[in-house]
Design a protein around this motif. Structure first.
Motif, PDB file in Angstrom:
ATOM      1  N   ARG A   1       1.682 -11.062   6.357  1.00  0.00           N
ATOM      2  CA  ARG A   1       2.157  -9.693   6.614  1.00  0.00           C
ATOM      3  C   ARG A   1       3.410  -9.692   7.480  1.00  0.00           C
ATOM      4  O   ARG A   1       4.291  -8.863   7.295  1.00  0.00           O
ATOM      5  CB  ARG A   1       1.059  -8.863   7.252  1.00  0.00           C
TER       6      ARG A   1
ATOM      7  N   ALA B   1       6.974  -9.828   5.952  1.00  0.00           N
ATOM      8  CA  ALA B   1       7.710  -8.658   5.457  1.00  0.00           C
ATOM      9  C   ALA B   1       9.052  -8.550   6.176  1.00  0.00           C
ATOM     10  O   ALA B   1       9.998  -7.960   5.661  1.00  0.00           O
ATOM     11  CB  ALA B   1       6.893  -7.385   5.645  1.00  0.00           C
TER      12      ALA B   1
ATOM     13  N   ASN C   1       0.885  -7.550  14.469  1.00  0.00           N
ATOM     14  CA  ASN C   1      -0.406  -7.620  13.770  1.00  0.00           C
ATOM     15  C   ASN C   1      -1.082  -6.258  13.726  1.00  0.00           C
ATOM     16  O   ASN C   1      -1.661  -5.875  12.699  1.00  0.00           O
ATOM     17  CB  ASN C   1      -1.331  -8.641  14.439  1.00  0.00           C
TER      18      ASN C   1
ATOM     19  N   THR D   1       0.914  -3.944  11.245  1.00  0.00           N
ATOM     20  CA  THR D   1       0.726  -4.276   9.822  1.00  0.00           C
ATOM     21  C   THR D   1      -0.737  -4.242   9.382  1.00  0.00           C
ATOM     22  O   THR D   1      -1.048  -4.549   8.242  1.00  0.00           O
ATOM     23  CB  THR D   1       1.310  -5.665   9.499  1.00  0.00           C
TER      24      THR D   1
END
Length: 153
Positions: free
Chosen positions: A17, A20, A145, A148
């Motif tokens: 993630r 991105a 974290n 996302t």
């Protein structure tokens, strides 16, 4: 991401993630590798990381670094205490935890008493700056974290 997969044997979803933003992922991987090379001992580094992760409620970080603490031989009480944001029985590691919290609470403006308490447990000015590096690195990770919605799967 390939290096992370080679190192861990899998690609954690949190890393995927973070990819991105390739710049954010690259920055985190470089900073975390540098943090691993600091003069703080491995348990002290993990206390910094877990203090930030617990404070920032990054459950994926807590789980990942709990595993690392187990590999380093940390006992269940130490892991529970740092996760639950309680004082640690080990006075040296408690000094790291408290100093980390002091740095966060004061935005780096730790008072003389806080510095003396950290230094009294054998830490140095270099270690103090390394704690700041760990805070910065793992603040980026924990916030990303959470942003996302990273999980373990």
């Amino acid at each position: 991401m390939e290096a992370v997969t080679r190192n861990l044997g899998h690609l954690p979803p949190a890393v995927a993630r973070l990819a991105a933003s390739p710049h954010t992922l690259d920055g985190f991987l470089k900073l975390s590798a540098l943090f691993e090379q600091t003069t703080l001992d491995p348990l002290a580094r993990e206390v910094v990381i877990m203090t930030v992760a617990s404070r920032n409620e990054c459950h994926v970080c807590v789980v990942m670094h709990t595993g690392k603490l187990h590999k380093l031989g940390a006992d269940d009480e130490l892991i529970a205490a740092v996760t639950e944001q309680r004082p640690l029985c080990d006075e040296r590691l408690e000094a790291v935890r408290q100093f980390t919290l002091d740095v966060l609470a004061t935005s780096g403006g730790v008072g003389d008493e806080g510095l003396r308490a950290f230094f009294a447990r054998g830490f140095t000015s270099q270690n103090a700056l390394e704690v700041v590096m760990g805070i910065g690195t793992y603040t980026m990770s924990t916030l990303a974290n959470r942003l996302t919605r990273a999980g373990l799967r």
